[in-house]
Design an enzyme around this catalytic site. Structure first.
Site, short mmCIF file in Angstrom:
data_model
loop_
_atom_site.label_atom_id
_atom_site.label_comp_id
_atom_site.label_asym_id
_atom_site.label_seq_id
_atom_site.Cartn_x
_atom_site.Cartn_y
_atom_site.Cartn_z
N CYS A 19 41.78 41.71 43.56
CA CYS A 19 42.89 41.80 42.60
C CYS A 19 42.56 42.86 41.54
CB CYS A 19 43.13 40.45 41.95
SG CYS A 19 43.53 39.16 43.15
N ASP A 273 35.68 29.17 30.81
CA ASP A 273 35.78 30.12 31.91
C ASP A 273 35.90 31.55 31.42
OD1 ASP A 273 36.03 30.85 34.60
OD2 ASP A 273 38.20 30.68 34.58
#
Length: 362
Positions: A19, A273
């Site tokens: 991506c 995260d």
């Protein structure tokens, strides 16, 4: 002790797609240890054992990556076996997994169904948008494969929703994105992150484009509700919840950080995260308990860094909804989309308030 949510990266940052905007690649390039080996069954067993020693109420295991399914079916089977072994108090166990949907076997889908996993599948709008933004390792488009994965998940009865990253190309096409994704009924949009050091690129979202996306998708959200064809959009559902007096269900809308637990494949543990970096490493579950990690000085510093509220926010009539957003989205202390929100909320408020009075919604 409280309920426990653990975000686990069983395949570290390893992925079978490339991506264009992956934030975790940026993080791995900004720490000493980048991609790590897959999590072993022994380390998974340690993680699960420590989780059930800590938690009360429920334990939520959320798997992300990279691409977590690259850990393989035997890993997930061993993980579930450890859960059965250590859940001696009969706590509620919740499983979730975020996947790119590129290559999931029928056997893994059956496992997800058996263990009541909630899956998030990444899809960035229609085929043209998605393929330009989310190619595979060979540069080929992936939309057809991901779409087929969603069909297989639905056929198998696996609960699944769509995660769409709002990059600049996506933000410029709200109606195309809505038309492509609304049929899946449960949507989560997240704005594409800029680099850790504030670097922008071709995928970075301007305030103008973000406002276009908010206006376009919110209009379609309202139209769907008015037709009796409700489509869940996490952003808008949460603003409705907040107007009803409830807390949002995502930390990015709370305006302050919590010490979560993001566990890399070697059991290195971080508070978020978005901050799986050396400077924010809490420790390792190989040798330390969840109690020790959450009480660490690093954990407290991480929380404190998110707390200051700028004077501009204190004076803003929309602060109760915006709350200055996620810390990673602040530029010089203010939410990077402050200008967009200043224009969006006055326009959207009548419909948000009207929907908040409709008890059948959210």
């Amino acid at each position: 002790m409280p309920p426990l949510t653990v975000l686990i990266k069983p395949a570290s940052g390893r992925c079978n797609m490339r991506c264009r905007y992956c934030f975790y690649v940026d993080e791995m390039q900004n720490r000493d240890a980048g991609v790590r080996p897959n999590m072993t069954a022994a380390d998974a067993d340690t993680l699960v054992r420590r989780a059930f020693l800590y938690a009360e109420g429920f334990v939520s295991f959320m798997f992300q990556g990279g691409e977590p399914t690259l850990a393989g079916l035997p890993y997930f089977e061993a993980f579930a076996q450890s859960v059965r072994r250590y859940n001696t108090r009969g706590l509620e166990v919740r499983y979730a997994l975020q996947t790119n949907g590129y290559d999931i076997s029928d056997e893994l889908i059956a496992f997800f169904k058996q263990h009541n996993f909630l899956l998030g599948v990444s899809m960035d709008g229609d085929q043209a948008l998605h393929d330009a933004l989310r190619p595979d390792a060979h540069g080929q488009g992936t939309h057809a494969r991901v779409q087929n994965t969603m069909k297989r998940l639905q056929k198998a009865g696996v609960d699944a929703n769509i995660l769409c990253v709002v990059s600049q190309p996506v933000a410029e096409q709200p109606d195309r994105v809505w038309d492509a994704l609304a049929p899946y009924q449960y949507l989560q949009f997240i704005a594409c992150l800029d680099g850790l050091n504030g670097e922008t690129g071709p995928w970075s979202v301007s305030n103008e484009a973000f406002l276009t996306f908010l206006r376009g998708t919110f209009r379609r959200y309202v139209q769907a509700i008015d037709r009796g064809q409700y489509v869940s959009v996490r952003w808008y559902d949460n603003w409705v919840r907040m107007l009803r007096g409830f807390a949002p269900d995502t930390c990015s809308m709370q305006g302050r950080c919590v010490c979560g637990f993001t566990v890399e494949s070697d059991l290195s543990t971080y508070p978020c995260d978005f901050y799986a970096l050396d400077e924010w490493k809490l420790g390792s579950l190989k040798t330390e308990s969840f109690v020790r990690l959450v009480k660490s000085q690093t954990a407290q510093q991480f929380i404190q860094a998110s707390l200051p509220v700028p004077d501009a926010c204190r004076a803003c009539e929309w602060y109760a909804l915006c709350r200055n957003g996620c810390r990673r989205e602040r530029v010089q202390g203010l939410h990077r989309f402050c200008q967009a929100y200043q224009m969006f909320f006055p326009e959207a408020m009548p419909d948000l308030q009207r929907i908040a009075r409709m008890q059948k919604i959210t």
